[in-house]
Structure formats: structure tokens, C-alpha cells
Design a protein around this motif. Structure first.
Motif, PDB file in Angstrom:
ATOM      1  N   VAL A   1       0.837  -1.207   0.000  1.00  0.00           N
ATOM      2  CA  VAL A   1       0.000   0.000   0.000  1.00  0.00           C
ATOM      3  C   VAL A   1       0.869   1.254   0.000  1.00  0.00           C
ATOM      4  CG1 VAL A   1      -1.671   1.332   1.342  1.00  0.00           C
ATOM      5  CG2 VAL A   1      -1.966  -1.142   1.079  1.00  0.00           C
ATOM      6  N   PHE A   2       1.975   1.213   0.761  1.00  0.00           N
ATOM      7  CA  PHE A   2       2.889   2.372   0.806  1.00  0.00           C
ATOM      8  C   PHE A   2       3.487   2.636  -0.576  1.00  0.00           C
ATOM      9  CE2 PHE A   2       7.294   3.885   1.212  1.00  0.00           C
ATOM     10  CZ  PHE A   2       7.062   5.120   1.802  1.00  0.00           C
ATOM     11  N   ILE A   3       3.931   1.577  -1.251  1.00  0.00           N
ATOM     12  CA  ILE A   3       4.513   1.738  -2.589  1.00  0.00           C
ATOM     13  C   ILE A   3       3.464   2.250  -3.570  1.00  0.00           C
ATOM     14  CG2 ILE A   3       5.492   0.471  -4.545  1.00  0.00           C
ATOM     15  CD1 ILE A   3       6.947  -1.292  -2.553  1.00  0.00           C
ATOM     16  N   GLU A   4       2.238   1.740  -3.450  1.00  0.00           N
ATOM     17  CA  GLU A   4       1.161   2.220  -4.321  1.00  0.00           C
ATOM     18  C   GLU A   4       0.899   3.705  -4.107  1.00  0.00           C
ATOM     19  OE1 GLU A   4      -2.143  -0.250  -3.469  1.00  0.00           O
ATOM     20  OE2 GLU A   4      -1.220  -2.065  -4.294  1.00  0.00           O
ATOM     21  N   CYS A   5       0.913   4.136  -2.845  1.00  0.00           N
ATOM     22  CA  CYS A   5       0.691   5.558  -2.545  1.00  0.00           C
ATOM     23  C   CYS A   5       1.799   6.424  -3.141  1.00  0.00           C
ATOM     24  CB  CYS A   5       0.614   5.773  -1.037  1.00  0.00           C
ATOM     25  SG  CYS A   5      -0.870   5.082  -0.263  1.00  0.00           S
ATOM     26  N   VAL A   6       3.043   5.944  -3.058  1.00  0.00           N
ATOM     27  CA  VAL A   6       4.164   6.684  -3.648  1.00  0.00           C
ATOM     28  C   VAL A   6       4.002   6.765  -5.163  1.00  0.00           C
ATOM     29  CG1 VAL A   6       6.653   6.657  -4.051  1.00  0.00           C
ATOM     30  CG2 VAL A   6       5.751   6.134  -1.770  1.00  0.00           C
TER      31      VAL A   6
ATOM     32  N   CYS B   1       2.837   9.984  -9.995  1.00  0.00           N
ATOM     33  CA  CYS B   1       2.038  10.164 -11.219  1.00  0.00           C
ATOM     34  C   CYS B   1       1.196  11.437 -11.148  1.00  0.00           C
ATOM     35  CB  CYS B   1       1.138   8.949 -11.446  1.00  0.00           C
ATOM     36  SG  CYS B   1       2.014   7.426 -11.857  1.00  0.00           S
ATOM     37  N   LEU B   2       0.634  11.704  -9.964  1.00  0.00           N
ATOM     38  CA  LEU B   2      -0.204  12.891  -9.782  1.00  0.00           C
ATOM     39  C   LEU B   2       0.616  14.163  -9.958  1.00  0.00           C
ATOM     40  CD1 LEU B   2      -3.081  13.811  -8.973  1.00  0.00           C
ATOM     41  CD2 LEU B   2      -2.263  13.906  -6.618  1.00  0.00           C
ATOM     42  N   LEU B   3       1.808  14.203  -9.362  1.00  0.00           N
ATOM     43  CA  LEU B   3       2.649  15.392  -9.481  1.00  0.00           C
ATOM     44  C   LEU B   3       3.168  15.581 -10.907  1.00  0.00           C
ATOM     45  CD1 LEU B   3       4.681  15.210  -6.143  1.00  0.00           C
ATOM     46  CD2 LEU B   3       2.803  16.751  -6.719  1.00  0.00           C
TER      47      LEU B   3
ATOM     48  N   LEU C   1      -4.498  18.850  -3.831  1.00  0.00           N
ATOM     49  CA  LEU C   1      -5.599  18.083  -3.238  1.00  0.00           C
ATOM     50  C   LEU C   1      -6.855  18.168  -4.103  1.00  0.00           C
ATOM     51  CD1 LEU C   1      -5.288  18.871   0.581  1.00  0.00           C
ATOM     52  CD2 LEU C   1      -4.926  16.674  -0.534  1.00  0.00           C
ATOM     53  N   ALA C   2      -7.165  19.373  -4.585  1.00  0.00           N
ATOM     54  CA  ALA C   2      -8.339  19.523  -5.448  1.00  0.00           C
ATOM     55  C   ALA C   2      -8.135  18.810  -6.780  1.00  0.00           C
ATOM     56  CB  ALA C   2      -8.627  21.004  -5.674  1.00  0.00           C
ATOM     57  N   PHE C   3      -6.922  18.875  -7.308  1.00  0.00           N
ATOM     58  CA  PHE C   3      -6.602  18.212  -8.578  1.00  0.00           C
ATOM     59  C   PHE C   3      -6.767  16.702  -8.470  1.00  0.00           C
ATOM     60  CE2 PHE C   3      -3.420  16.497 -11.595  1.00  0.00           C
ATOM     61  CZ  PHE C   3      -3.925  17.019 -12.769  1.00  0.00           C
ATOM     62  N   ALA C   4      -6.446  16.154  -7.292  1.00  0.00           N
ATOM     63  CA  ALA C   4      -6.542  14.710  -7.088  1.00  0.00           C
ATOM     64  C   ALA C   4      -7.981  14.209  -7.112  1.00  0.00           C
ATOM     65  CB  ALA C   4      -5.879  14.320  -5.766  1.00  0.00           C
ATOM     66  N   CYS C   5      -8.950  15.102  -6.967  1.00  0.00           N
ATOM     67  CA  CYS C   5     -10.359  14.685  -6.937  1.00  0.00           C
ATOM     68  C   CYS C   5     -10.955  14.484  -8.328  1.00  0.00           C
ATOM     69  CB  CYS C   5     -11.201  15.727  -6.192  1.00  0.00           C
ATOM     70  SG  CYS C   5     -10.799  15.897  -4.443  1.00  0.00           S
ATOM     71  N   LEU C   6     -10.274  14.943  -9.371  1.00  0.00           N
ATOM     72  CA  LEU C   6     -10.844  14.890 -10.716  1.00  0.00           C
ATOM     73  C   LEU C   6     -10.828  13.460 -11.258  1.00  0.00           C
ATOM     74  CD1 LEU C   6      -9.235  18.056 -12.331  1.00  0.00           C
ATOM     75  CD2 LEU C   6     -11.504  17.830 -11.312  1.00  0.00           C
ATOM     76  N   PRO C   7     -11.975  12.929 -11.677  1.00  0.00           N
ATOM     77  CA  PRO C   7     -12.011  11.589 -12.294  1.00  0.00           C
ATOM     78  C   PRO C   7     -11.623  11.673 -13.763  1.00  0.00           C
ATOM     79  CG  PRO C   7     -14.241  12.460 -12.082  1.00  0.00           C
ATOM     80  CD  PRO C   7     -13.323  13.510 -11.527  1.00  0.00           C
ATOM     81  N   VAL C   8     -10.415  11.244 -14.084  1.00  0.00           N
ATOM     82  CA  VAL C   8      -9.891  11.390 -15.442  1.00  0.00           C
ATOM     83  C   VAL C   8     -10.539  10.393 -16.402  1.00  0.00           C
ATOM     84  CG1 VAL C   8      -7.793  11.248 -16.842  1.00  0.00           C
ATOM     85  CG2 VAL C   8      -7.723  12.305 -14.578  1.00  0.00           C
ATOM     86  N   SER C   9     -10.770   9.167 -15.936  1.00  0.00           N
ATOM     87  CA  SER C   9     -11.400   8.147 -16.765  1.00  0.00           C
ATOM     88  C   SER C   9     -12.046   7.109 -15.848  1.00  0.00           C
ATOM     89  CB  SER C   9     -10.375   7.496 -17.697  1.00  0.00           C
ATOM     90  OG  SER C   9     -11.009   6.620 -18.605  1.00  0.00           O
ATOM     91  N   LYS C  10     -12.720   6.155 -16.425  1.00  0.00           N
ATOM     92  CA  LYS C  10     -13.374   5.132 -15.627  1.00  0.00           C
ATOM     93  C   LYS C  10     -12.330   4.298 -14.880  1.00  0.00           C
ATOM     94  CE  LYS C  10     -16.846   1.473 -15.869  1.00  0.00           C
ATOM     95  NZ  LYS C  10     -17.733   0.680 -16.738  1.00  0.00           N
TER      96      LYS C  10
ATOM     97  N   LEU D   1     -10.048   5.519 -13.031  1.00  0.00           N
ATOM     98  CA  LEU D   1      -8.798   6.275 -12.924  1.00  0.00           C
ATOM     99  C   LEU D   1      -9.029   7.526 -12.076  1.00  0.00           C
ATOM    100  CD1 LEU D   1      -5.882   5.982 -13.964  1.00  0.00           C
ATOM    101  CD2 LEU D   1      -6.488   7.471 -15.868  1.00  0.00           C
ATOM    102  N   GLU D   2      -9.354   7.299 -10.799  1.00  0.00           N
ATOM    103  CA  GLU D   2      -9.554   8.387  -9.846  1.00  0.00           C
ATOM    104  C   GLU D   2      -8.626   8.169  -8.656  1.00  0.00           C
ATOM    105  OE1 GLU D   2     -13.565   6.991 -11.526  1.00  0.00           O
ATOM    106  OE2 GLU D   2     -12.236   6.119 -10.004  1.00  0.00           O
ATOM    107  N   VAL D   3      -7.990   9.245  -8.212  1.00  0.00           N
ATOM    108  CA  VAL D   3      -7.116   9.147  -7.043  1.00  0.00           C
ATOM    109  C   VAL D   3      -7.951   9.151  -5.769  1.00  0.00           C
ATOM    110  CG1 VAL D   3      -5.226  10.232  -5.786  1.00  0.00           C
ATOM    111  CG2 VAL D   3      -5.238  10.257  -8.281  1.00  0.00           C
ATOM    112  N   LEU D   4      -8.823  10.131  -5.631  1.00  0.00           N
ATOM    113  CA  LEU D   4      -9.705  10.238  -4.465  1.00  0.00           C
ATOM    114  C   LEU D   4     -11.146  10.151  -4.950  1.00  0.00           C
ATOM    115  CD1 LEU D   4      -7.945  13.206  -2.601  1.00  0.00           C
ATOM    116  CD2 LEU D   4      -7.832  10.786  -1.999  1.00  0.00           C
TER     117      LEU D   4
END
Length: 358
Positions: free
Chosen positions: A25-30, A35-37, A111-120, A122-125
Motif C-alpha cells: 500500500v505504501f509503494i502504491e501511494c508513492v 504520477c499525480l505530481l 488536493l483539489a486536482f486529485a479529486c478529478l475523475p480522469v477516466s473510468k 482512474l480516480e485518485v480520491l
């Protein structure tokens, strides 16, 4: 429509098969954070280049053309220049808050950018109060702007920060009312569910008049929320030099600059998600062949296409209308947009209760 949750589930299964769950889970979060940045940085570069080209088109000139083919390397060159410039600390400033303010602004933006659902898939939050979280996270940026203006010990920075704070806090109300209008229609605050319920038609078209009114109010309020023309009075060059970030230099100024452009994309991305179907393709009832072709286009292409279309609309507004005075900005919000938004919300409730929508 391809579901990216297949890939994420495969990666999770592969990692958990060779290491403990906590480490996986830690590696997945990294990986997600990196990818987000990266996407954040790439979109910032694209937005800056697009701003310059759109501005040039409206002013009947070419824009950046010298560095790289069609000026494509101009923005990377500017980024390199910004990274190498000295960060100058003001002598009588509050050094801790002065240095902290840009990072608060960029944190709210990420944080706000992470909420955007880019595709089915493919959402961070993506959780059941996603809209509420987005509104809360984006509001943190006001704190960073106020801290930047106050800690700089500069009257121009302070006035710009106070203007920006008053403007952003005011127009958040209209943004909230516009989004709440669609929440009433969908009965959910989860972005993926809002997108899924537009499979048979985007809310801009099937939400009747209230959805259209909410979309127009959202565009106006969103432009004001990110301090862009004609609502860019907090950064009025003729009055306040650069507004709340007057005393910033080097990468600290770069953080404010990048956050402003990505915040514009976030406003456009939310509009594309809740009004234009997000990653859902365009379907026309009875046109089965046309719908089949539209389904072949990947979801992330639809999302970014819609988002950049809204960005272009907002840039069109910026380079068309003259800057407003602060009293005009607040009068527009409190005397017009808020009452219209409240009446529109009531109208949407009536539409939903009596099932008048498509």
C-alpha cells in the motif's frame, strides 16, 4: 469504455504477492503521488503555453515562436529560468509564514486536482463525499494567499491579498450553489456516480433550464475564484504591481504562478465532470453507429477534451472583457449571482420532485 480499475487491481495483486500488504500500500501511494505530481506539472506547462497562444490569437499576434518549433520549448525554458533564480527573502517580513504561504497554495491545488475523475477507474480520491472534500480542499488556498499578503510586509501585497480573500470567499458561495444544483439532480456527492448517471445524456442537456443556468453561474464564479480577468483585480498591475505575490521571487513565485493555471484547469475539469459528462462519450438517441464510434474514443480523451474546451471558454472571457472594479465584482456576486443561484436551486428541486427532467 475501458475500465482502468483492471490495471490498478493487477498492480495491487502483483505487489501483495511479493511483499506484505502494508508495504504494498505504501509503494502504491508513492506511485500514485509521483504520477499525480507529474500530471500536475505537465498540465501546468500545457496551460501556460495555451494561455500565451490564445492571448496572442485574441490580440492578432503570434505568441511564442522563437524557442523550439512553434515556440513549444518557450515554457520549459521559462521553468528552467525560474528554478535557477534566487529566492530573495524580505528583510522585515515574517519569514516562516512568508516561506510557508506558497506551499499552502500548492497543497490546496494538488488536493483539489486529485479529486478529478480522469477516466473510468482512474480516480485518485473517489468517495461518497467527494464534492464536499473538493470544496473544502480548494478553500485552503485562501489561507495561503492571505498569509502571503500579510507576511510580505508590503502594502500592495496586503491590499491584493485582502481583495483576493474577499473575492474568493464570496464567489465560493455561487460555485457551491451551482454544484449543489447538480447534486440535487443526481442525489449523490461522489464524482464517479455523477459521471455514471450521465451515460444517457450530459446534465447540461438533460437537466433542463436549471442545469444551464447553473453552468453559466459556475463559469462566471469559477473565473472569479481563480482571480482571472475580468476578475483579476487582486493582481491589478496598474495599481498593485503583482498583488499578493509582489515580494516573491524564484521558485516561490513559480509556485503561485503554476497553482493559478492548474486551478483554472481544476475549475474546468469540475465543470466537465458535473455538467458535460466527464469521461462519458457523446451519445445521440437512435444514432447507434455514431454512438459506437464515440465509444471507441478513450475516456481520458473525452475528459481532457471537455476540460480544455472549458479552459478555452474561460480564456476567451479573460481576453474579451475589461477588468472590473472591486465594488462591481462584489455587487455582481451578492446582488445577482447568489439570488439567481438560490432561485435556480429551488427550481431544480421542483424539477426533480415533479420528475420534469429527461
Amino acid at each position: 469504455m475501458f475500465d482502468f480499475s483492471i490495471i490498478t487491481s493487477w498492480v495491487h495483486g502483483m505487489l501483495t504477492s511479493v511483499m506484505p500488504l502494508g508495504l504494498a500500500v505504501f509503494i502504491e501511494c508513492v506511485m500514485v503521488g509521483v504520477c499525480l505530481l507529474l500530471m500536475y506539472a505537465v498540465i501546468a506547462v500545457v496551460m501556460i503555453f495555451m494561455e500565451r497562444k490564445v492571448c496572442a490569437a485574441f490580440q492578432c499576434r503570434l505568441g511564442p515562436v522563437r524557442v523550439g518549433f512553434w515556440g513549444l520549448l518557450q515554457v520549459p525554458a521559462d521553468v528552467l529560468k525560474m528554478l535557477t533564480k534566487e529566492i530573495i527573502t524580505i528583510r522585515r517580513s515574517d519569514k516562516f509564514l512568508y516561506n510557508l504561504a506558497p506551499y499552502i497554495v500548492i497543497l490546496a491545488s494538488v488536493l483539489a486536482f486529485a479529486c478529478l475523475p480522469v477516466s473510468k477507474g482512474l480516480e485518485v480520491l473517489d468517495f461518497n463525499v467527494g464534492v464536499f472534500f473538493l470544496m473544502a480542499a480548494s478553500s485552503i488556498g485562501v489561507v495561503g494567499i492571505l498569509l502571503a499578503g500579510w507576511s510580505s510586509n508590503n502594502k500592495y501585497s496586503l491590499i491584493g491579498a485582502m481583495r483576493s480573500g474577499a473575492q474568493m470567499i464570496s464567489y465560493e458561495l455561487s460555485i457551491g450553489l451551482s454544484i449543489l444544483t447538480i447534486i440535487v439532480l443526481t442525489d449523490t456527492m461522489q464524482f464517479s456516480e455523477i459521471v455514471a448517471r450521465q451515460a444517457d445524456g450530459w446534465f447540461l442537456f438533460k437537466g433542463h433550464i436549471p442545469a444551464l443556468v447553473a453552468f453559466v453561474i459556475y463559469l462566471i464564479a469559477g473565473n472569479a475564484e481563480v482571480n482571472r480577468g475580468p476578475f483579476d483585480l487582486p493582481e491589478a498591475e496598474s495599481e498593485l504591481t503583482a498583488g499578493y505575490h509582489t515580494e516573491y521571487s524564484g521558485m516561490h513565485f513559480g509556485l503561485f504562478y503554476v497553482a493559478e493555471f492548474v486551478n483554472l484547469f481544476i475549475v474546468a475539469g469540475v465543470a466537465a465532470t458535473i455538467f458535460l459528462g466527464g469521461w462519458m462519450p457523446l451519445h445521440v438517441a437512435g444514432w447507434e453507429g455514431f454512438n459506437a464510434v464515440m465509444d471507441c474514443i478513450p475516456g481520458f480523451v473525452w475528459f481532457f477534451g471537455k476540460a480544455f474546451f472549458v479552459v478555452w471558454l474561460l480564456m476567451w472571457i479573460k481576453w474579451t472583457f475589461p477588468r472590473l472594479r472591486i465594488d462591481q465584482i462584489l455587487t455582481l456576486e451578492w446582488k445577482y449571482l447568489v439570488p439567481i443561484g438560490l432561485a435556480n436551486l429551488l427550481l431544480m428541486v421542483i424539477v426533480v420532485v415533479f420528475k420534469l427532467h429527461f
